[in-house]
Motif scaffolding. Structure first.
Motif, PDB file in Angstrom:
ATOM      1  N   TYR A  90      -1.068  11.487  -1.004  1.00  0.00           N
ATOM      2  CA  TYR A  90      -0.230  11.461  -2.212  1.00  0.00           C
ATOM      3  C   TYR A  90       1.180  11.907  -1.844  1.00  0.00           C
ATOM      4  O   TYR A  90       1.372  12.888  -1.117  1.00  0.00           O
ATOM      5  CB  TYR A  90      -0.805  12.369  -3.292  1.00  0.00           C
ATOM      6  CG  TYR A  90       0.023  12.395  -4.559  1.00  0.00           C
ATOM      7  CD1 TYR A  90       0.110  11.271  -5.378  1.00  0.00           C
ATOM      8  CD2 TYR A  90       0.737  13.540  -4.927  1.00  0.00           C
ATOM      9  CE1 TYR A  90       0.872  11.283  -6.530  1.00  0.00           C
ATOM     10  CE2 TYR A  90       1.500  13.568  -6.093  1.00  0.00           C
ATOM     11  CZ  TYR A  90       1.572  12.416  -6.884  1.00  0.00           C
ATOM     12  OH  TYR A  90       2.339  12.429  -8.029  1.00  0.00           O
ATOM     13  N   ALA A  91       2.188  11.169  -2.356  1.00  0.00           N
ATOM     14  CA  ALA A  91       3.595  11.542  -2.191  1.00  0.00           C
ATOM     15  C   ALA A  91       4.094  12.100  -3.518  1.00  0.00           C
ATOM     16  O   ALA A  91       4.113  11.377  -4.515  1.00  0.00           O
ATOM     17  CB  ALA A  91       4.420  10.317  -1.799  1.00  0.00           C
ATOM     18  N   PRO A  92       4.479  13.397  -3.554  1.00  0.00           N
ATOM     19  CA  PRO A  92       4.932  14.006  -4.809  1.00  0.00           C
ATOM     20  C   PRO A  92       6.183  13.329  -5.364  1.00  0.00           C
ATOM     21  O   PRO A  92       6.908  12.634  -4.636  1.00  0.00           O
ATOM     22  CB  PRO A  92       5.222  15.456  -4.412  1.00  0.00           C
ATOM     23  CG  PRO A  92       4.490  15.665  -3.139  1.00  0.00           C
ATOM     24  CD  PRO A  92       4.465  14.335  -2.441  1.00  0.00           C
ATOM     25  N   ILE A 145       0.202   7.149  -4.804  1.00  0.00           N
ATOM     26  CA  ILE A 145      -0.942   7.304  -3.908  1.00  0.00           C
ATOM     27  C   ILE A 145      -0.592   6.602  -2.609  1.00  0.00           C
ATOM     28  O   ILE A 145      -0.121   5.459  -2.612  1.00  0.00           O
ATOM     29  CB  ILE A 145      -2.202   6.679  -4.537  1.00  0.00           C
ATOM     30  CG1 ILE A 145      -2.639   7.503  -5.746  1.00  0.00           C
ATOM     31  CG2 ILE A 145      -3.335   6.586  -3.519  1.00  0.00           C
ATOM     32  CD1 ILE A 145      -3.713   6.856  -6.560  1.00  0.00           C
ATOM     33  N   MET A 146      -0.815   7.285  -1.492  1.00  0.00           N
ATOM     34  CA  MET A 146      -0.362   6.775  -0.203  1.00  0.00           C
ATOM     35  C   MET A 146      -1.541   6.333   0.667  1.00  0.00           C
ATOM     36  O   MET A 146      -2.593   6.976   0.699  1.00  0.00           O
ATOM     37  CB  MET A 146       0.435   7.856   0.542  1.00  0.00           C
ATOM     38  CG  MET A 146       1.685   8.315  -0.193  1.00  0.00           C
ATOM     39  SD  MET A 146       2.899   6.984  -0.364  1.00  0.00           S
ATOM     40  CE  MET A 146       3.404   6.806   1.348  1.00  0.00           C
ATOM     41  N   GLY A 161       2.268   2.450  -0.786  1.00  0.00           N
ATOM     42  CA  GLY A 161       2.141   3.379  -1.902  1.00  0.00           C
ATOM     43  C   GLY A 161       1.899   2.658  -3.210  1.00  0.00           C
ATOM     44  O   GLY A 161       2.527   1.627  -3.480  1.00  0.00           O
ATOM     45  N   ARG A 162       1.004   3.232  -4.053  1.00  0.00           N
ATOM     46  CA  ARG A 162       0.701   2.639  -5.357  1.00  0.00           C
ATOM     47  C   ARG A 162       0.982   3.636  -6.458  1.00  0.00           C
ATOM     48  O   ARG A 162       0.593   4.807  -6.360  1.00  0.00           O
ATOM     49  CB  ARG A 162      -0.774   2.216  -5.424  1.00  0.00           C
ATOM     50  CG  ARG A 162      -1.096   1.376  -6.670  1.00  0.00           C
ATOM     51  CD  ARG A 162      -2.561   1.338  -6.993  1.00  0.00           C
ATOM     52  NE  ARG A 162      -2.896   0.348  -7.998  1.00  0.00           N
ATOM     53  CZ  ARG A 162      -2.662   0.466  -9.310  1.00  0.00           C
ATOM     54  NH1 ARG A 162      -2.084   1.582  -9.793  1.00  0.00           N
ATOM     55  NH2 ARG A 162      -2.997  -0.491 -10.138  1.00  0.00           N
ATOM     56  N   TYR A 202       3.101  -1.774  -6.178  1.00  0.00           N
ATOM     57  CA  TYR A 202       2.854  -1.481  -4.764  1.00  0.00           C
ATOM     58  C   TYR A 202       4.180  -1.475  -4.014  1.00  0.00           C
ATOM     59  O   TYR A 202       5.056  -2.313  -4.259  1.00  0.00           O
ATOM     60  CB  TYR A 202       1.925  -2.516  -4.138  1.00  0.00           C
ATOM     61  CG  TYR A 202       0.507  -2.446  -4.659  1.00  0.00           C
ATOM     62  CD1 TYR A 202      -0.395  -1.507  -4.165  1.00  0.00           C
ATOM     63  CD2 TYR A 202       0.068  -3.313  -5.659  1.00  0.00           C
ATOM     64  CE1 TYR A 202      -1.692  -1.436  -4.642  1.00  0.00           C
ATOM     65  CE2 TYR A 202      -1.231  -3.259  -6.139  1.00  0.00           C
ATOM     66  CZ  TYR A 202      -2.101  -2.311  -5.623  1.00  0.00           C
ATOM     67  OH  TYR A 202      -3.382  -2.241  -6.098  1.00  0.00           O
ATOM     68  N   LEU A 203       4.321  -0.551  -3.089  1.00  0.00           N
ATOM     69  CA  LEU A 203       5.527  -0.442  -2.274  1.00  0.00           C
ATOM     70  C   LEU A 203       5.112  -0.198  -0.831  1.00  0.00           C
ATOM     71  O   LEU A 203       4.360   0.740  -0.549  1.00  0.00           O
ATOM     72  CB  LEU A 203       6.398   0.721  -2.776  1.00  0.00           C
ATOM     73  CG  LEU A 203       7.704   0.975  -2.022  1.00  0.00           C
ATOM     74  CD1 LEU A 203       8.654  -0.211  -2.181  1.00  0.00           C
ATOM     75  CD2 LEU A 203       8.358   2.267  -2.517  1.00  0.00           C
ATOM     76  N   ASN A 204       5.575  -1.049   0.070  1.00  0.00           N
ATOM     77  CA  ASN A 204       5.267  -0.897   1.488  1.00  0.00           C
ATOM     78  C   ASN A 204       6.495  -0.459   2.270  1.00  0.00           C
ATOM     79  O   ASN A 204       7.633  -0.677   1.841  1.00  0.00           O
ATOM     80  CB  ASN A 204       4.761  -2.213   2.083  1.00  0.00           C
ATOM     81  CG  ASN A 204       3.416  -2.623   1.543  1.00  0.00           C
ATOM     82  OD1 ASN A 204       2.625  -1.791   1.105  1.00  0.00           O
ATOM     83  ND2 ASN A 204       3.145  -3.924   1.557  1.00  0.00           N
TER      84      ASN A 204
END
Length: 615
Positions: free
Chosen positions: A156-158, A198-199, A214-215, A226-228
């Motif tokens: 997880y990325a805060p 979410i990573m 990341g979602r 979604y981000l890549n």
């Protein structure tokens, strides 16, 4: 060091593959090859073969395949460089000197992998801590099991723009930017790319973290779900397949690799026990990704959503694949039920439903035909002509000439059956002896066919084809499109072709032989040079060779006509005309070579027969 393809070819040529494999695996000589029980999976019956001439090993059980270098890395567990050094010493070759630029690039990659590895550990910690409470709840609602979260490295990325510099203080900000985890603005300031997501780690074929996906937890306007990571020195999305490092070993056991649309589809399948799935990363399948898949299995299975977007994605992949098709190298396609992705299908109907679909995929050719046939209404001749044009445009992109010819023939057959359904024939009496059809073929038509079969119009293949179609009149309708095209471009063939069409409409071909000399129909000659004119040839074999001959005959005059038209417009468009002439000239050379090869192949049985008769 720079290991060029030429250097590796020389290394393989100096090493006998079987001698290397024999050091750890017992091989048994089988003709020109060696066989053994596969060292990559347990088996009682040998399915592992080694071919020294072609310099590869292959297991028909698990799909393991490679050369002497891959044997050293995959079976012996050596690194690529160590394998190269050991084999080079055995072959008496000098390993190329280190390339300073390449060495510096490798050092930079190693440093960046240190960054991504530590970032991954930190993302996992955040998911487990208080900051990840909402993310854990979301994953629980999605049915993600704890073992799945561990296996795939969920993190997880805060929601913070400056979390990473504090979390990874030993790495300079430039390194965080180089890995794609931080963004630098025009004014030089930087901030975290992934926030409140979410990573998932994206790993290379060796399992090293090279990028992230990341979602978001909840859909928000203007925010991508979604981000890549962007392309970086570590990560090239067109050369990377998500989950490859897990799916490759699994595919050796299953003999299959499944391609789905995204990494959440991969994870849903893995949690259900389907462990041989991969996914592209935000783009359509690239040529490089297709090559990676074909190195694993001969026919990867594309499993895309059943909605229109999923079918377009499958079609984009097929369009990329067509020029690359080769013998024993294709694609298969699975269409999921409309509105369901793999996760939905498993939740609603169980893993058995997805396994059943994967076991019954559609071939590339079948999917291509159905997709273009259903692309738009076909209620007019113009629309049907558009369908044929689209199909032939796809066929023209296939670079392998044999496969191109087979696709052309098959798709034209399907188009003819669709666009020109058989006419309702009047009921006739039963066959008596050879034929009992009423004599309706005109005298002129009979004479024209008799002359054509005797070689009066053109000796060689055309005469043989006409004779073959008289012998097998049920094939005339099947090849009507090609025959009409031939007549249009070759006026000498036109009268015989018109008579063939008349023959197809008058002769009942449901009996053992539709030709009857007694009824006045021209009796086709027996010619041992051609299978379709040889007595006793099985019907299927005769039809196959006859179809090849018709295709070749029709293709050449069409190319010649196109060449004449291109030359005629040279003054208007010199550059375009010249390029088109070069392309058509190459195609004509290919057709001529195939015609010569066809003649040589068919002449061989006759030559053998002559030789035997002289003995």
């Amino acid at each position: 060091m720079t290991i060029t393809p030429q250097w590796k070819d020389e290394l393989r040529a100096r090493i006998t593959l079987s001698s290397v494999i024999m050091r750890t695996t017992k091989l048994v000589k089988k003709g020109r090859e060696w066989s053994a029980c596969c060292p990559f999976h347990d088996e009682k019956t040998p399915s592992f073969y080694v071919n020294d001439q072609k310099q590869f090993y292959h297991c028909f059980g698990c799909g393991a395949h490679g050369d002497v270098i891959s044997w050293m890395t995959e079976q012996r567990g050596l690194s690529f460089i160590d394998a190269i050094k050991e084999l080079a010493a055995e072959a008496g070759m000098e390993v190329p000197a280190p390339d300073p630029v390449a060495a510096k690039r490798a050092e930079k990659r190693a440093e960046l992998i240190d960054v991504t590895t530590e970032a991954q550990d930190w993302f996992v910690e955040q998911l487990r801590g208080s900051a990840g409470r909402e993310a854990r709840a979301y994953l629980n609602r999605r049915g993600m099991k704890p073992e799945t979260l561990r296996e795939f490295g969920f993190g997880y990325a805060p929601e913070s723009k400056q979390a990473l510099p504090s979390a990874l203080p030993r790495f300079e900000d430039d390194m965080l930017v180089d890995t794609g985890m931080r963004i630098r603005t025009d004014d030089g300031t930087t901030y975290d790319r992934f926030r409140g997501r979410i990573m998932l780690p994206i790993q290379d074929a060796r399992g090293r973290v090279i990028a992230f996906g990341g979602r978001i937890l909840e859909s928000r306007d203007g925010v991508a779900k979604y981000l890549n990571s962007p392309d970086t020195p570590l990560f090239d999305k067109g050369r990377t397949l998500y989950n490859l490092h897990r799916a490759a070993p699994a595919s050796r056991q299953t003999g299959r690799v499944v391609v789905v649309e995204g990494y959440m589809d991969v994870i849903a399948l893995a949690q259900a026990g389907v462990t041989d799935a991969v996914a592209p990363l935000g783009t359509a399948l690239t040529e490089m990704q297709l090559e990676m898949l074909w190195r694993m299995v001969e026919v990867p299975v594309l499993c895309f959503d059943g909605d229109a977007a999923g079918q377009r994605a499958a079609m984009r992949a097929i369009t990329r694949a067509l020029p690359l098709l080769a013998p024993m190298r294709s694609l298969a396609i699975v269409r999921l039920p409309a509105g369901l992705d793999p996760d939905d299908l498993i939740n609603e109907r169980g893993v058995g439903a997805i396994e059943k679909l994967l076991s019954e995929p559609t071939s590339l050719l079948d999917f291509l035909w159905a997709y273009e046939r259903d692309a738009q209404p076909l209620e007019s001749p113009e629309a049907k002509a558009g369908l044929k044009k689209r199909l032939m445009e796809h066929v023209d992109t296939i670079e392998d000439r044999d496969i191109q010819a087979l696709y052309r023939r098959e798709l034209l057959d399907r188009f003819s059956s669709f666009a020109f359904p058989p006419r309702q024939q009047p009921k006739r009496g039963p066959w008596k002896g050879v034929a009992a059809a009423p004599q309706r073929l005109s005298g002129d038509a009979r004479a024209t066919l008799q002359k054509a079969m005797a070689g009066g119009q053109r000796s060689g293949l055309l005469s043989a084809v006409i004779a073959g179609l008289v012998r097998h009149p049920e094939e005339i309708t099947r090849h009507s499109e090609a025959l009409i095209q031939l007549a249009r471009h070759d006026q000498t063939a036109a009268p015989a072709i018109e008579s063939l069409i008349e023959l197809a409409e008058t002769l009942d071909s449901n009996g053992a032989n539709a030709i009857s000399a007694e009824q006045g129909y021209p009796a086709p000659p027996v010619d041992s040079r051609y299978t379709f004119l040889r007595e006793g040839t099985p019907p299927g074999e005769a039809r196959e060779e006859l179809a090849e001959a018709v295709s070749l005959l029709a293709h050449k005059p069409a190319l010649e006509a196109a060449m004449a038209a291109t030359i005629a417009r040279f003054d208007e468009d010199p550059e375009g005309s010249f390029a088109e002439q070069a392309r058509l000239r190459q195609q004509l050379m290919t057709v001529d070579e195939r015609l010569k090869a066809f003649g040589r192949k068919k002449a061989a049985p006759a030559a053998v027969g002559d030789e035997n008769s002289q003995g």
